[in-house]
Design a protein around this motif. Structure first.
Motif, mmCIF file in Angstrom:
data_model
loop_
_atom_site.group_PDB
_atom_site.id
_atom_site.type_symbol
_atom_site.label_atom_id
_atom_site.label_comp_id
_atom_site.label_asym_id
_atom_site.label_seq_id
_atom_site.Cartn_x
_atom_site.Cartn_y
_atom_site.Cartn_z
ATOM 1 N N TYR A 254 -11.668 47.126 11.137
ATOM 2 C CA TYR A 254 -12.869 46.475 10.370
ATOM 3 C C TYR A 254 -13.253 47.735 9.237
ATOM 4 C CZ TYR A 254 -13.262 43.644 14.772
ATOM 5 O OH TYR A 254 -13.127 42.798 15.560
ATOM 6 N N SER A 255 -12.451 48.442 8.414
ATOM 7 C CA SER A 255 -12.831 49.166 7.463
ATOM 8 C C SER A 255 -13.546 48.312 6.365
ATOM 9 C CB SER A 255 -11.544 49.772 7.153
ATOM 10 O OG SER A 255 -10.627 49.054 6.845
ATOM 11 N N PRO A 256 -13.181 47.257 6.110
ATOM 12 C CA PRO A 256 -13.843 46.502 5.012
ATOM 13 C C PRO A 256 -15.595 46.231 5.227
ATOM 14 C CG PRO A 256 -11.913 45.515 5.223
ATOM 15 C CD PRO A 256 -12.024 46.304 6.185
ATOM 16 N N THR A 257 -15.736 45.934 6.601
ATOM 17 C CA THR A 257 -17.022 45.832 6.928
ATOM 18 C C THR A 257 -17.757 47.058 6.916
ATOM 19 O OG1 THR A 257 -16.437 44.037 8.282
ATOM 20 C CG2 THR A 257 -18.452 45.205 9.171
ATOM 21 N N ILE A 258 -17.071 48.538 7.200
ATOM 22 C CA ILE A 258 -17.708 49.736 7.300
ATOM 23 C C ILE A 258 -18.011 50.166 5.731
ATOM 24 C CG2 ILE A 258 -17.367 52.158 7.703
ATOM 25 C CD1 ILE A 258 -15.391 50.963 10.185
ATOM 26 N N PHE A 259 -17.012 49.842 4.998
ATOM 27 C CA PHE A 259 -17.108 50.126 3.541
ATOM 28 C C PHE A 259 -18.110 49.182 2.897
ATOM 29 C CE2 PHE A 259 -12.754 51.873 3.749
ATOM 30 C CZ PHE A 259 -13.108 53.332 3.763
ATOM 31 N N ARG A 260 -18.330 47.938 3.131
ATOM 32 C CA ARG A 260 -19.064 47.068 2.726
ATOM 33 C C ARG A 260 -20.733 47.663 3.068
ATOM 34 N NH1 ARG A 260 -17.337 42.724 4.544
ATOM 35 N NH2 ARG A 260 -15.778 42.373 2.851
ATOM 36 N N ASP A 261 -20.754 48.068 4.418
ATOM 37 C CA ASP A 261 -22.194 48.451 4.709
ATOM 38 C C ASP A 261 -22.499 49.844 4.075
ATOM 39 O OD1 ASP A 261 -24.157 48.018 6.995
ATOM 40 O OD2 ASP A 261 -23.709 50.315 7.066
ATOM 41 N N ALA A 262 -21.364 50.517 3.592
ATOM 42 C CA ALA A 262 -21.766 51.712 2.681
ATOM 43 C C ALA A 262 -22.196 51.595 1.328
ATOM 44 C CB ALA A 262 -20.421 52.628 2.740
ATOM 45 N N GLY A 263 -22.028 50.287 1.009
ATOM 46 C CA GLY A 263 -22.416 49.833 -0.499
ATOM 47 C C GLY A 263 -21.329 49.660 -1.494
ATOM 48 N N ILE A 264 -19.979 49.629 -1.063
ATOM 49 C CA ILE A 264 -18.867 48.979 -1.915
ATOM 50 C C ILE A 264 -18.894 47.550 -1.747
ATOM 51 C CG2 ILE A 264 -16.242 49.151 -2.123
ATOM 52 C CD1 ILE A 264 -16.331 51.726 -0.692
ATOM 53 N N ALA A 265 -18.962 46.817 -2.668
ATOM 54 C CA ALA A 265 -19.302 45.486 -2.742
ATOM 55 C C ALA A 265 -18.091 44.663 -3.387
ATOM 56 C CB ALA A 265 -20.351 45.015 -3.573
ATOM 57 N N THR A 266 -17.204 45.054 -4.230
ATOM 58 C CA THR A 266 -16.429 44.209 -4.997
ATOM 59 C C THR A 266 -15.094 44.117 -3.915
ATOM 60 O OG1 THR A 266 -15.305 46.040 -6.325
ATOM 61 C CG2 THR A 266 -17.229 44.759 -7.108
ATOM 62 N N GLU A 267 -14.282 43.036 -3.978
ATOM 63 C CA GLU A 267 -13.116 42.920 -3.196
ATOM 64 C C GLU A 267 -12.134 44.080 -3.581
ATOM 65 O OE1 GLU A 267 -11.292 40.925 0.031
ATOM 66 O OE2 GLU A 267 -13.262 40.497 -0.629
ATOM 67 N N GLY A 268 -11.776 44.021 -4.911
ATOM 68 C CA GLY A 268 -10.836 45.101 -5.157
ATOM 69 C C GLY A 268 -11.004 46.474 -4.620
ATOM 70 N N HIS A 269 -12.189 46.926 -4.739
ATOM 71 C CA HIS A 269 -12.706 48.101 -4.358
ATOM 72 C C HIS A 269 -12.461 48.365 -2.997
ATOM 73 C CE1 HIS A 269 -15.194 48.979 -8.408
ATOM 74 N NE2 HIS A 269 -13.926 49.167 -8.292
ATOM 75 N N LEU A 270 -12.941 47.277 -2.224
ATOM 76 C CA LEU A 270 -12.627 47.344 -0.605
ATOM 77 C C LEU A 270 -11.314 47.217 -0.219
ATOM 78 C CD1 LEU A 270 -15.113 44.365 0.561
ATOM 79 C CD2 LEU A 270 -15.492 46.946 1.005
ATOM 80 N N LEU A 271 -10.314 46.748 -0.917
ATOM 81 C CA LEU A 271 -8.831 46.751 -0.577
ATOM 82 C C LEU A 271 -8.468 47.999 -0.986
ATOM 83 C CD1 LEU A 271 -7.831 43.291 -2.127
ATOM 84 C CD2 LEU A 271 -8.110 43.995 0.473
ATOM 85 N N ALA A 272 -8.816 48.561 -2.052
ATOM 86 C CA ALA A 272 -8.295 49.989 -2.467
ATOM 87 C C ALA A 272 -8.862 50.999 -1.490
ATOM 88 C CB ALA A 272 -8.806 50.442 -3.795
ATOM 89 N N ALA A 273 -10.236 50.968 -0.902
ATOM 90 C CA ALA A 273 -10.639 51.954 0.144
ATOM 91 C C ALA A 273 -9.862 51.755 1.427
ATOM 92 C CB ALA A 273 -12.161 51.625 0.264
ATOM 93 N N THR A 274 -9.608 50.436 1.918
ATOM 94 C CA THR A 274 -8.775 50.469 2.944
ATOM 95 C C THR A 274 -7.423 50.729 3.017
ATOM 96 O OG1 THR A 274 -8.150 48.180 2.444
ATOM 97 C CG2 THR A 274 -10.125 48.258 3.741
#
Length: 421
Positions: A254-274
């Motif tokens: 669930y890393s995208p959920t966690i990163f989204r909660d931390a303020g990362i909104a764009t799909e590309g940034h979420l994928l890069a963070a994972t």
């Protein structure tokens, strides 16, 4: 193991499948968490299977079952079909999770057993990393295509198992149990430095097999353990529990959920963070493998559990601050199977409840709980987990039998003295 991780989609893949197949949150939790529960059944069945047909054939069976499940998932037209494929793949993964560490521990030299036994974990992490990377690579494809391509890609690495099985030898311990001592000696000669060392290991295996066959039934020994077996079970099952109860699978799935909660909104940034999560996990597992036989298992466990506790506490505090800113306020095979059961049950419980817990108590609250559990794991490792680096399986039995239980540390030379004395 690499294939199983690649075809066990993190939530970025689940997100695409969710859009394509109209999967709701509860179904997503079931889809993610069911793998751990069903792999438990595979792990338990694999113990008896590997004793009956051998470690090599069980590895091949695991790969075949997994490939079938991955194919069903990739072609799934509905949530029900996707679940069926996931359950089938989970059985194969359970077989592999049980038999791989048993095979490695039985065939590897004591000096290298720690490093070699870590290989399944590094390939699982590498598979997860490939899953994240493929999510990023296939993100531009339509939602009804990208997750299917990624799941299908997971079949490719497992095909190599067919070749590997023609190269690797059978477990010498299993061969001895089957009365094929000559074949066991031939295998040991290929994995030891000298003929004398091979003969010494063969004698240890024969003695261990004799004691096992002359003793009571395996599961009776597990359910009514001697003091030695009890100490082993406490250490082994405790480590398996804390490995998952600290929330590592929640972070993976669930890393995208966690990163989204931390303020990362764009799909590309979420994928890069994972991808960064998968990369860092793989890097540090490689570092651990390089250090485990030099530093020892217990020091690495202590360092890692302290580090996990600190990181989880920082993560929980950071997410809490961000939220405030955004809102108004023989027995060995059976024991391995049992350890995997604890591991998979804990993993499944975490995976199937994480989103619900986050909705009820926030992501920060969930990781605060994980940090508390991790703090308990530090104390557990200190008190109940002994150092086993450089020791054969037979010497480890002696180690747990020493007065003082699992807190004692027997040096390798002492173990050899006890064996030959």
């Amino acid at each position: 193991t690499c294939s199983s991780a690649l075809s066990s989609p993190p939530s970025t893949t689940s997100s695409s499948a969710t859009k394509d197949l109209h999967i709701d949150q509860v179904q997503q939790e079931v889809l993610v968490g069911c793998l751990s529960f069903i792999s438990l059944l595979g792990s338990l069945a694999a113990g008896r299977t590997s004793d009956a047909i051998g470690r090599k054939r069980t590895i091949g069976l695991a790969a075949a079952i997994f490939q079938a499940g991955a194919a069903v998932m990739a072609l799934a037209p509905s949530f029900a079909a996707l679940m069926a494929g996931r359950l089938l793949a989970g059985v194969g993964i359970g077989f592999g999770l049980m038999v791989a560490p048993v095979y490695i521990s039985e065939i590897s030299p004591a000096a290298l057993r720690g490093s070699l036994a870590s290989l399944p974990e590094i390939f699982i992490s590498f598979g997860i990393l490939l899953g994240y990377v493929s999510n990023l690579a296939f993100a531009g494809l339509p939602d009804h295509v990208n997750w299917r391509v990624m799941l299908a890609a997971g079949i490719l690495p497992s095909i190599s198992v067919a070749y590997v099985l023609t190269v690797i030898p059978e477990s010498p311990r299993w061969l001895v149990i089957q009365g094929r001592t000559g074949e066991a000696r031939a295998v040991l000669l290929t994995v030891t430095d000298t003929e004398g060392e091979a003969q010494e290991r063969l004698a240890e295996i024969e003695e261990s097999a004799r004691v096992t066959s002359a003793g009571k039934a395996v599961w009776r020994e597990i359910m009514r353990p001697s003091p030695v077996i009890r100490r082993m079970l406490i250490a082994g099952l405790g480590v398996q529990f804390f490995q998952q109860a600290t929330g590592i699978d929640a972070l993976v799935y669930y890393s995208p959920t966690i990163f989204r909660d931390a303020g990362i909104a764009t799909e590309g940034h979420l994928l890069a963070a994972t991808v960064a999560v998968g990369l860092s996990k793989t890097i540090f597992i490689v570092i651990a493998i390089l250090l485990v036989d030099h530093v020892g298992r217990k020091p690495l466990l202590l360092i890692s559990t302290v580090g996990i506790t600190a990181c989880l506490a920082v993560l929980a505090a950071t997410l809490s601050l961000l939220a405030r800113g955004a809102l108004p306020g023989g027995a060995a095979v059976a024991a391995v199977g049992l350890g995997l059961a604890v591991n998979r049950l804990t993993s499944g419980a975490v995976a199937m409840s994480f989103l619900s817990i986050c909705n009820a108590a926030s992501v920060a609250g969930a990781f605060t709980a994980f940090a508390a559990v991790s703090a308990l794991s530090v104390a557990f490792v200190h008190w109940f987990v002994p150092e086993t680096s450089g020791k054969t399986l037979e010497e480890i039995e002696l180690l747990f039998g020493e007065a003082g239980g699992s807190r004692g540390v027997v040096e390798l030379g002492d173990g050899e003295h006890l064996v030959h004395g």
